[in-house]
Motif scaffolding. Structure first.
Motif, PDB file in Angstrom:
ATOM      1  N   GLY A 159       3.731   5.842   5.660  1.00  0.00           N
ATOM      2  CA  GLY A 159       3.301   4.499   6.007  1.00  0.00           C
ATOM      3  C   GLY A 159       4.470   3.660   6.492  1.00  0.00           C
ATOM      4  N   ASN A 170       4.496  -0.515   0.585  1.00  0.00           N
ATOM      5  CA  ASN A 170       4.400   0.918   0.823  1.00  0.00           C
ATOM      6  C   ASN A 170       5.513   1.653   0.091  1.00  0.00           C
ATOM      7  N   SER A 200       0.265   3.455  -0.827  1.00  0.00           N
ATOM      8  CA  SER A 200      -0.007   2.106  -1.325  1.00  0.00           C
ATOM      9  C   SER A 200       0.610   1.907  -2.709  1.00  0.00           C
ATOM     10  N   GLY A 240      -0.590   1.904   6.746  1.00  0.00           N
ATOM     11  CA  GLY A 240       0.208   1.125   5.820  1.00  0.00           C
ATOM     12  C   GLY A 240      -0.599  -0.017   5.237  1.00  0.00           C
TER      13      GLY A 240
END
Length: 537
Positions: free
Chosen positions: A247, A323, A368, A411
């Motif tokens: 990401g 991220n 995440s 992302g």
């Protein structure tokens, strides 16, 4: 409640069985229930110290230090291909078309008269914004090149893609992609760039850029997908990737880049004082290791004071949850109250709605960052948005690294604008709600995870539900929102027979016969029992 039975009377008397059916009452989640989550704890590093309003910085409307361009700006590329009819999965997952139809029917536009601040790498005035992009009045990286207005140049390509998810409105009906609030206005603030670095030369001055900075050349980070198969300018390669398979990796105060928490706090202060911007998207953040004491840095205090100042003045602050990267390890420790990483501004959850990312399966995206501050989640993978290259009229769905290596755009940076767009629509539908009420409405109507209190550290209160956020009647709405009047629903039964009383006579006769038979039976049983009682043994 399950049906229960209770026996009345004593042995020898007639038994009577009474069945009672319990009625369960389900109360909807109240917004105040979410707002009252614990916000302070002596043993929790996840909770920031109290806000110090004296830390609110004055907006200097310029970069905090001189920067110079080190990497050529993003350019159009023909790598990759996508059918313009392709509709990003996130739009269908969130039922955005239905949500937009609801707002359009009620208000005549979808995001009209809503200004959304985008604090990012700048925004290129792509034609599908249709002149709905404004400059925030200052540029916090460097004076823009080629005569562009402050903050209306996006060398990195990130901010344009973010803004496109919020408010793009293609003029070609065949294009499947569209922004969440396609009639809203974007106000751009360029605050971060990985294509710039600090200028340490003796001739540099704050706010200036190097005179020999590279302004064009090989593409840097985005692969564009033109509306047709016609070619685009530029060749791939020559720069570092702007993100990898984990990401987007950009961070505030990252070495060799432009952007600090100080200027972020200044911009938030500026927006709050303007008064005409009521939603802000910040797909920028700062991640650091937790120190184990719950301490806070001075620059973090400045942002904390700024978001509190803005929220008190009606500004909805939406921020990417962050991220995972080498400098920002995942919060996968056993005790959620003692995180490994602290992410600002999501850390300040009392005044910021932070957004985690999901993939098309509905699962949490691997990149995440988790945390007790995560508010909600939204799609953050396989992103399609506007091509940020100067002069482009197409779309982008890939990033390009040196060597022509491509990766999808993904992302939490791109999950956040979905939520910011929905926040703008909620503000349009319910103009009397303040900032925290808008945030509560989005949380309450989210698709809650199967966890205590309906939230967890992965998706917060769940994936947003735009349709529910725009239509649900909530307990706190009484007095502040128009509640639909109750309507009597006619029973769908056949008309009664008004010419004949035979059915009623038959029914009453049957009922009376049943009662008479029961009385006779009880009399006979009572007589038999009495005779048995008086008969000698």
């Amino acid at each position: 409640m399950r049906p229960t039975a209770r026996k009345l009377g004593r042995t020898g008397r007639a038994g009577v069985v009474l069945l009672t059916a319990g009625i369960g009452v389900l109360s909807p989640f109240a917004p105040t229930a979410f707002a009252q989550q614990p916000t302070s704890s002596a043993t929790s590093w996840a909770v920031p110290p109290p806000v110090d309003p004296n830390k609110l910085p004055t907006d200097e409307k310029k970069p905090d230090k001189p920067y110079k361009q080190k990497t050529m700006c993003v350019q159009r590329s023909t790598l990759g291909n996508v059918d313009i009819n392709y509709r990003p999965w996130g739009q269908d997952y969130l039922q955005l078309q239905k949500a937009q139809d609801i707002v359009r029917s009620a208000k005549g536009s979808v995001g009209g008269n809503q200004k959304i601040g985008v604090i990012d790498t700048g925004v290129t005035p792509h034609p599908w914004f249709q002149n709905r992009v404004e400059s925030g009045g200052a540029d916090y990286v460097a004076p823009p090149l080629n005569g562009a207005k402050p903050s209306l140049q996006d060398c990195d390509g990130h901010g344009t893609e973010v803004a496109g998810i919020i408010a793009a409105k293609p003029d070609n009906p065949a294009v499947g992609f569209i922004g969440v609030a396609p009639d809203a206005t974007i106000v751009s603030y360029r605050q971060l760039s990985e294509n710039y670095e600090e200028d340490t030369s003796s001739s540099s001055t704050a706010g200036g850029g190097s005179s020999n900075a590279p302004t064009s050349g090989p593409p840097s980070g985005s692969s564009s997908l033109p509306p047709s198969n016609s070619g685009g300018g530029g060749q791939p390669g020559g720069t570092d990737p702007q993100q990898d398979d984990k990401g987007d990796q950009r961070q505030l105060e990252k070495g060799g880049t432009a952007g600090t928490l100080k200027t972020l706090a200044e911009i938030i202060h500026n927006i709050a004082d303007r008064g005409d911007i009521k939603v802000v998207n910040m797909s920028v953040d700062h991640c650091r290791p937790a120190d184990g004491t719950g301490g806070i840095e001075d620059s973090e205090q400045a942002v904390q004071a700024a978001v509190k100042y803005a929220a008190d003045r009606g500004v909805v602050i939406v921020a990417a949850a962050g991220n995972v990267s080498e400098s920002c390890p995942q919060n996968d420790q056993a005790d959620p109250n003692k995180p490994r990483s602290i992410v600002t501004p999501p850390w300040f959850a009392d005044d910021v709605l932070s957004v985690g990312a999901i993939d098309r399966t509905g699962g949490v995206a691997s990149f995440s960052v988790h945390g007790p501050w995560v508010g909600v989640a939204a799609p953050g993978t396989e992103i399609v948005s506007l091509d940020p290259a100067e002069g482009s009229t197409g779309l982008a769905n890939l990033t390009i690294s040196s060597g022509s290596q491509t990766s999808p755009i993904q992302g939490t940076s791109f999950a956040s604008p979905y939520v910011a767009g929905v926040a703008a629509l909620v503000r349009q539908m319910f103009p009397d709600l303040d900032a925290r009420q808008v945030i509560q409405r989005i949380k309450v109507t989210a698709q809650h995870p199967a966890a205590p209190a309906g939230r967890d550290d992965y998706v917060g209160y769940g994936v947003i539900d735009p349709v529910a956020a725009l239509t649900a009647n909530l307990p706190a709405d009484v007095g502040s929102l128009t509640v639909p009047k109750p309507m009597v629903q006619p029973a769908q039964l056949p008309a009664g027979d008004a010419t004949s009383s035979t059915p009623m006579i038959v029914a009453l006769t049957g009922t009376g016969g049943g009662v008479l038979a029961l009385l006779i039976t009880l009399f006979v049983m009572h007589t038999i029992r009495r005779n048995r009682t008086t008969t000698p043994r």
